[in-house]
Design an enzyme around this catalytic site. Structure first.
Site, mmCIF file in Angstrom:
data_model
loop_
_atom_site.group_PDB
_atom_site.id
_atom_site.type_symbol
_atom_site.label_atom_id
_atom_site.label_comp_id
_atom_site.label_asym_id
_atom_site.label_seq_id
_atom_site.Cartn_x
_atom_site.Cartn_y
_atom_site.Cartn_z
ATOM 1 N N GLY A 55 0.844 -1.184 0.000
ATOM 2 C CA GLY A 55 0.000 0.000 0.000
ATOM 3 C C GLY A 55 0.880 1.236 0.000
ATOM 4 C CD GLN A 60 3.418 5.742 2.641
ATOM 5 O OE1 GLN A 60 2.492 5.106 2.136
ATOM 6 N NE2 GLN A 60 4.417 5.133 3.289
ATOM 7 C CB CYS A 102 5.416 2.446 7.545
ATOM 8 S SG CYS A 102 4.857 3.912 6.671
ATOM 9 C CG LEU A 103 6.882 1.221 1.553
ATOM 10 C CD1 LEU A 103 6.329 1.420 0.141
ATOM 11 C CD2 LEU A 103 8.016 0.217 1.538
ATOM 12 C CG HIS A 144 -0.445 1.298 7.327
ATOM 13 N ND1 HIS A 144 0.483 0.886 8.257
ATOM 14 C CD2 HIS A 144 0.240 2.119 6.482
ATOM 15 C CE1 HIS A 144 1.658 1.432 7.992
ATOM 16 N NE2 HIS A 144 1.542 2.182 6.914
ATOM 17 C CD GLU A 145 -0.923 2.551 2.813
ATOM 18 O OE1 GLU A 145 -0.440 3.699 2.755
ATOM 19 O OE2 GLU A 145 -0.229 1.551 3.076
ATOM 20 C CG HIS A 148 0.526 6.844 5.497
ATOM 21 N ND1 HIS A 148 1.680 7.346 6.060
ATOM 22 C CD2 HIS A 148 0.738 5.524 5.315
ATOM 23 C CE1 HIS A 148 2.560 6.349 6.209
ATOM 24 N NE2 HIS A 148 2.006 5.227 5.773
HETATM 25 NI NI NI Z 1 2.883 3.357 5.770
#
Ligand code: NI
Length: 204
Positions: A55, A60, A102-103, A144-145, A148
């Site tokens: 995701g 991000q 998380c990226l 989760h997204e 963000h």
């Molecule tokens: Ni993340």
């Protein structure tokens, strides 16, 4: 108000890491789905796959827009690609604990408690409304997204002991980020904020 093409330009995108200001700030609803935004969404899938993610939220990659992409299979050609634009979550049911990463915080992984099921309403890239009742991994990733987009990271959802455990990691990310800014490898916060405001003015 003028609306010249240059004002709406989206350049090549890349992942940004905590504490980039785009990650810590609430995103704004998109009111204009143009070709540049569609290209940006294609870039987001590329970046997500290249980073072994499942995701990716727009902020991000330093886009201040309320949208994210998901593919639970994590590989092009496998699974199903979802684009959620201006999403809203409702009807949280049950509770589940699962490890997340998380990226934007590479290397950090922690158990996170969230509702097990959720309903999401959003728009597709074609502007069509969608409504889905989610469970399992897709429910987890969407929540989760969505966080963000609200300027929240999964580390904001940890119980006290776990939050203490990641505090040092977050401090290290801050030191690295400020170091890059001081060496001119990253723009200063005011320049990063000005770019976010330019992109908002173009599509929000
Ligand atoms: Ni993340």
């Amino acid at each position: 108000m003028t609306d010249s093409a240059s004002d709406a330009t989206i350049g090549p995108l890349s992942l940004v890491e905590f504490p980039h200001p785009a990650l810590l700030r609430r995103t704004r609803p998109v009111t204009r789905l143009d070709a540049a935004l569609r290209d940006a969404v294609a870039q987001m899938f590329e970046i997500m796959y290249a980073s072994q993610g499942i995701g990716l939220a727009a902020n991000q990659v330093a886009l201040p827009y309320r949208l994210f992409v998901v593919n639970c299979a994590g590989r092009r050609g496998d699974g199903e690609e979802h684009v959620f634009i201006n999403p809203m979550l409702s009807r949280p049911r049950g509770t589940a604990v699962q490890e997340e990463g998380c990226l934007s915080l590479p290397g950090v992984r922690m158990d996170v408690r969230r509702p097990q099921k959720i309903t999401v309403e959003a728009f597709t890239l074609d502007g069509d409304p969608v409504r889905m009742d989610l469970d399992g991994l897709l429910s987890r990733v969407v929540q989760h997204e969505f966080d963000h987009l609200e300027g929240r990271l999964f580390t904001d959802r940890l119980p006290e002991a776990a939050a203490l455990e990641v505090r040092r990691d977050l401090d290290t990310f801050r030191e690295v980020f400020v170091g890059k800014q001081s060496r001119g490898e990253l723009p200063a916060d005011d320049a990063l904020m000005a770019e976010l405001r330019r992109l908002e003015a173009a599509r929000c």
